[in-house]
Design a protein around this motif. Structure first.
Motif, mmCIF file in Angstrom:
data_model
loop_
_atom_site.group_PDB
_atom_site.id
_atom_site.type_symbol
_atom_site.label_atom_id
_atom_site.label_comp_id
_atom_site.label_asym_id
_atom_site.label_seq_id
_atom_site.Cartn_x
_atom_site.Cartn_y
_atom_site.Cartn_z
ATOM 1 N N TYR A 87 0.823 -1.223 0.000
ATOM 2 C CA TYR A 87 0.000 0.000 0.000
ATOM 3 C C TYR A 87 0.854 1.268 0.000
ATOM 4 C CZ TYR A 87 -4.256 -2.672 1.210
ATOM 5 O OH TYR A 87 -5.307 -3.534 1.215
ATOM 6 N N ALA A 88 2.104 1.183 -0.415
ATOM 7 C CA ALA A 88 3.000 2.335 -0.290
ATOM 8 C C ALA A 88 3.905 2.436 -1.508
ATOM 9 C CB ALA A 88 3.847 2.195 0.972
ATOM 10 N N MET A 89 4.634 3.562 -1.590
ATOM 11 C CA MET A 89 5.663 3.698 -2.632
ATOM 12 C C MET A 89 6.826 2.768 -2.289
ATOM 13 S SD MET A 89 7.510 7.286 -1.615
ATOM 14 C CE MET A 89 6.230 7.977 -0.576
ATOM 15 N N THR A 90 7.676 2.514 -3.270
ATOM 16 C CA THR A 90 8.843 1.664 -3.002
ATOM 17 C C THR A 90 9.847 2.429 -2.140
ATOM 18 O OG1 THR A 90 9.925 2.421 -5.030
ATOM 19 C CG2 THR A 90 8.650 0.393 -5.186
ATOM 20 N N ALA A 91 10.596 1.692 -1.352
ATOM 21 C CA ALA A 91 11.636 2.301 -0.514
ATOM 22 C C ALA A 91 12.680 2.999 -1.392
ATOM 23 C CB ALA A 91 12.292 1.233 0.357
ATOM 24 N N SER A 92 12.960 2.413 -2.565
ATOM 25 C CA SER A 92 13.968 3.010 -3.462
ATOM 26 C C SER A 92 13.529 4.393 -3.933
ATOM 27 C CB SER A 92 14.208 2.096 -4.667
ATOM 28 O OG SER A 92 12.971 1.770 -5.282
ATOM 29 N N TYR A 114 1.006 1.403 -10.881
ATOM 30 C CA TYR A 114 0.437 0.112 -11.282
ATOM 31 C C TYR A 114 0.461 -0.848 -10.108
ATOM 32 C CZ TYR A 114 5.420 -0.881 -11.835
ATOM 33 O OH TYR A 114 6.770 -1.007 -11.620
ATOM 34 N N GLY A 115 -0.342 -1.889 -10.232
ATOM 35 C CA GLY A 115 -0.425 -2.902 -9.172
ATOM 36 C C GLY A 115 -1.531 -3.874 -9.512
ATOM 37 N N GLY A 116 -2.195 -4.382 -8.463
ATOM 38 C CA GLY A 116 -3.331 -5.276 -8.658
ATOM 39 C C GLY A 116 -4.583 -4.453 -8.900
ATOM 40 N N MET A 117 -5.631 -4.787 -8.154
ATOM 41 C CA MET A 117 -6.917 -4.128 -8.369
ATOM 42 C C MET A 117 -6.832 -2.610 -8.169
ATOM 43 S SD MET A 117 -10.661 -4.941 -6.727
ATOM 44 C CE MET A 117 -10.003 -6.246 -5.789
ATOM 45 N N SER A 118 -5.958 -2.189 -7.276
ATOM 46 C CA SER A 118 -5.889 -0.757 -6.912
ATOM 47 C C SER A 118 -5.181 0.098 -7.964
ATOM 48 C CB SER A 118 -5.155 -0.598 -5.586
ATOM 49 O OG SER A 118 -3.772 -0.839 -5.796
ATOM 50 N N GLY A 119 -4.482 -0.514 -8.893
ATOM 51 C CA GLY A 119 -3.723 0.262 -9.877
ATOM 52 C C GLY A 119 -2.638 1.121 -9.234
ATOM 53 N N LEU A 121 -2.881 3.046 -6.704
ATOM 54 C CA LEU A 121 -3.366 4.384 -6.329
ATOM 55 C C LEU A 121 -3.032 4.780 -4.896
ATOM 56 C CD1 LEU A 121 -6.808 4.661 -8.159
ATOM 57 C CD2 LEU A 121 -4.586 5.595 -8.809
ATOM 58 N N ARG A 122 -2.963 3.775 -4.015
ATOM 59 C CA ARG A 122 -2.626 4.128 -2.616
ATOM 60 C C ARG A 122 -1.191 4.622 -2.542
ATOM 61 N NH1 ARG A 122 -5.799 -1.232 -1.358
ATOM 62 N NH2 ARG A 122 -4.119 -1.922 -2.718
ATOM 63 N N ALA A 123 -0.313 3.995 -3.309
ATOM 64 C CA ALA A 123 1.088 4.449 -3.352
ATOM 65 C C ALA A 123 1.171 5.836 -3.984
ATOM 66 C CB ALA A 123 1.934 3.452 -4.133
ATOM 67 N N ALA A 124 0.380 6.052 -5.035
ATOM 68 C CA ALA A 124 0.383 7.355 -5.714
ATOM 69 C C ALA A 124 -0.066 8.455 -4.752
ATOM 70 C CB ALA A 124 -0.527 7.311 -6.939
ATOM 71 N N GLN A 125 -1.113 8.181 -3.965
ATOM 72 C CA GLN A 125 -1.589 9.184 -2.997
ATOM 73 C C GLN A 125 -0.515 9.480 -1.961
ATOM 74 O OE1 GLN A 125 -4.184 10.397 -4.965
ATOM 75 N NE2 GLN A 125 -4.715 11.086 -2.931
ATOM 76 N N MET A 126 0.205 8.435 -1.549
ATOM 77 C CA MET A 126 1.257 8.614 -0.549
ATOM 78 C C MET A 126 2.391 9.486 -1.097
ATOM 79 S SD MET A 126 3.645 5.775 1.218
ATOM 80 C CE MET A 126 2.661 5.280 2.606
ATOM 81 N N VAL A 127 2.752 9.259 -2.348
ATOM 82 C CA VAL A 127 3.832 10.035 -2.966
ATOM 83 C C VAL A 127 3.478 11.520 -3.001
ATOM 84 C CG1 VAL A 127 4.883 10.529 -5.211
ATOM 85 C CG2 VAL A 127 4.935 8.240 -4.323
ATOM 86 N N LYS A 128 2.198 11.828 -3.211
ATOM 87 C CA LYS A 128 1.791 13.236 -3.313
ATOM 88 C C LYS A 128 2.158 14.003 -2.046
ATOM 89 C CE LYS A 128 -1.880 12.421 -6.617
ATOM 90 N NZ LYS A 128 -3.319 12.425 -6.900
ATOM 91 N N GLU A 129 1.963 13.366 -0.895
ATOM 92 C CA GLU A 129 2.274 14.028 0.371
ATOM 93 C C GLU A 129 3.774 14.322 0.484
ATOM 94 O OE1 GLU A 129 0.321 12.046 3.554
ATOM 95 O OE2 GLU A 129 1.468 13.128 5.069
ATOM 96 N N VAL A 130 4.577 13.403 -0.004
ATOM 97 C CA VAL A 130 6.039 13.584 0.085
ATOM 98 C C VAL A 130 6.509 14.663 -0.893
ATOM 99 C CG1 VAL A 130 8.264 12.423 -0.227
ATOM 100 C CG2 VAL A 130 6.357 11.208 0.856
ATOM 101 N N PRO A 146 -4.432 -0.967 -13.325
ATOM 102 C CA PRO A 146 -4.798 -2.126 -12.516
ATOM 103 C C PRO A 146 -4.399 -3.425 -13.223
ATOM 104 C CG PRO A 146 -6.724 -0.765 -13.066
ATOM 105 C CD PRO A 146 -5.582 -0.323 -13.929
ATOM 106 N N PHE A 147 -4.175 -4.468 -12.444
ATOM 107 C CA PHE A 147 -3.845 -5.808 -12.962
ATOM 108 C C PHE A 147 -2.793 -5.728 -14.069
ATOM 109 C CE2 PHE A 147 -8.332 -6.023 -11.496
ATOM 110 C CZ PHE A 147 -8.104 -6.835 -10.386
ATOM 111 N N VAL A 148 -1.711 -5.042 -13.746
ATOM 112 C CA VAL A 148 -0.697 -4.717 -14.756
ATOM 113 C C VAL A 148 -0.119 -5.945 -15.449
ATOM 114 C CG1 VAL A 148 1.175 -4.602 -13.046
ATOM 115 C CG2 VAL A 148 1.369 -3.304 -15.170
ATOM 116 N N SER A 149 0.051 -7.044 -14.689
ATOM 117 C CA SER A 149 0.736 -8.211 -15.273
ATOM 118 C C SER A 149 -0.079 -8.829 -16.420
ATOM 119 C CB SER A 149 1.049 -9.243 -14.193
ATOM 120 O OG SER A 149 -0.123 -9.546 -13.501
#
Ligand SMILES: Cc1cc2nc3c(=O)[nH]c(=O)nc-3n(C[C@H](O)[C@H](O)[C@H](O)COP(=O)(O)O)c2cc1C
Length: 188
Positions: A87-92, A114-119, A121-130, A146-149
């Motif tokens: 549910y977050a951005m990558t540490a890198s 990108y990701g599973g069902m969420s696409g 988006l939770r990571a994207a929202q987190m990045v905005k704050e940073v 969503p469902f990138v693979s």
């Protein structure tokens, strides 16, 4: 022509981020509004932040920081090609952001998540704050995949039409913001 730096946020062997970024790089090039460059965090291989001073001072002691500073400093706009991990951005990505300060200031960023069902988006929202702490403008017009693979065929990303359309809208907006924010970066 503004420089767009695409940052590949996944560093995993076999990452989906690479084909997604390759597609986005090619698409952004065809858009025509940017000189497109790519920063692959796997290739860059930044250690966990190892600078003694706050990045605001710009007193870098490591060659990898100076190289990263030049790359980011020369950009007028960014696109993060980023997965969601727990549910977050990558540490890198967080580490790469923390390394610098002034180089990010008053520049827009578009998020290709990108990701599973969420696409992602939770990571994207987190990045905005940073990134707003770094005085960046994160665009509301993002690209969520969503469902990138399911869209990787023979190692290449084959985007659904909605993804292509959202990338076009995001790039148009990035070009507008890149032009407008440039004035804030000029010395007064
Ligand atoms: C450590 C880890 C955590 C993950 N957490 C999430 C998650 O929170 N949400 C999600 O949609 N997918 C999650 N996934 C699945 C990723 O979306 C999927 O593995 C994707 O391919 C990761 O991008 P990458 O291949 O470019 O590294 C996670 C994957 C990993 C490796």
């Amino acid at each position: 022509m503004p420089t767009l730096l695409i940052i590949i946020a996944s560093t995993r062997p076999g990452r989906v981020g690479l084909p997604v970024a390759r597609w986005f790089e090619e698409y952004a090039g065809r858009h025509g509004g940017f000189d497109v460059k790519v920063a692959d965090l796997a290739e860059l291989d930044l250690p966990l932040l190892d600078e003694p001073h706050h990045p605001r001072m710009g007193q870098y002691t490591q060659e990898h920081t100076r190289a990263w500073s030049r790359m980011v400093g020369q950009a007028d706009a960014f696109a993060f090609v980023m997965p969601e991990y727990n549910y977050a951005m990558t540490a890198s990505l967080k580490n790469a952001l923390d390394y610098l300060y002034n180089e990010w200031n008053y520049k827009p960023v578009g998020l290709v998540s990108y990701g599973g069902m969420s696409g992602g988006l939770r990571a994207a929202q987190m990045v905005k704050e940073v990134v707003t702490t770094l005085r960046m403008m994160p665009l509301p017009e993002g690209v969520g995949i969503p469902f990138v693979s399911q869209h990787i065929k023979d190692g290449a990303f084959q985007p659904p039409e909605l993804v292509v359309e959202s990338a076009r809208v995001m790039l148009d907006e990035l070009a507008r913001w890149a032009g407008a924010l440039r004035t804030l970066r000029e010395p007064v």
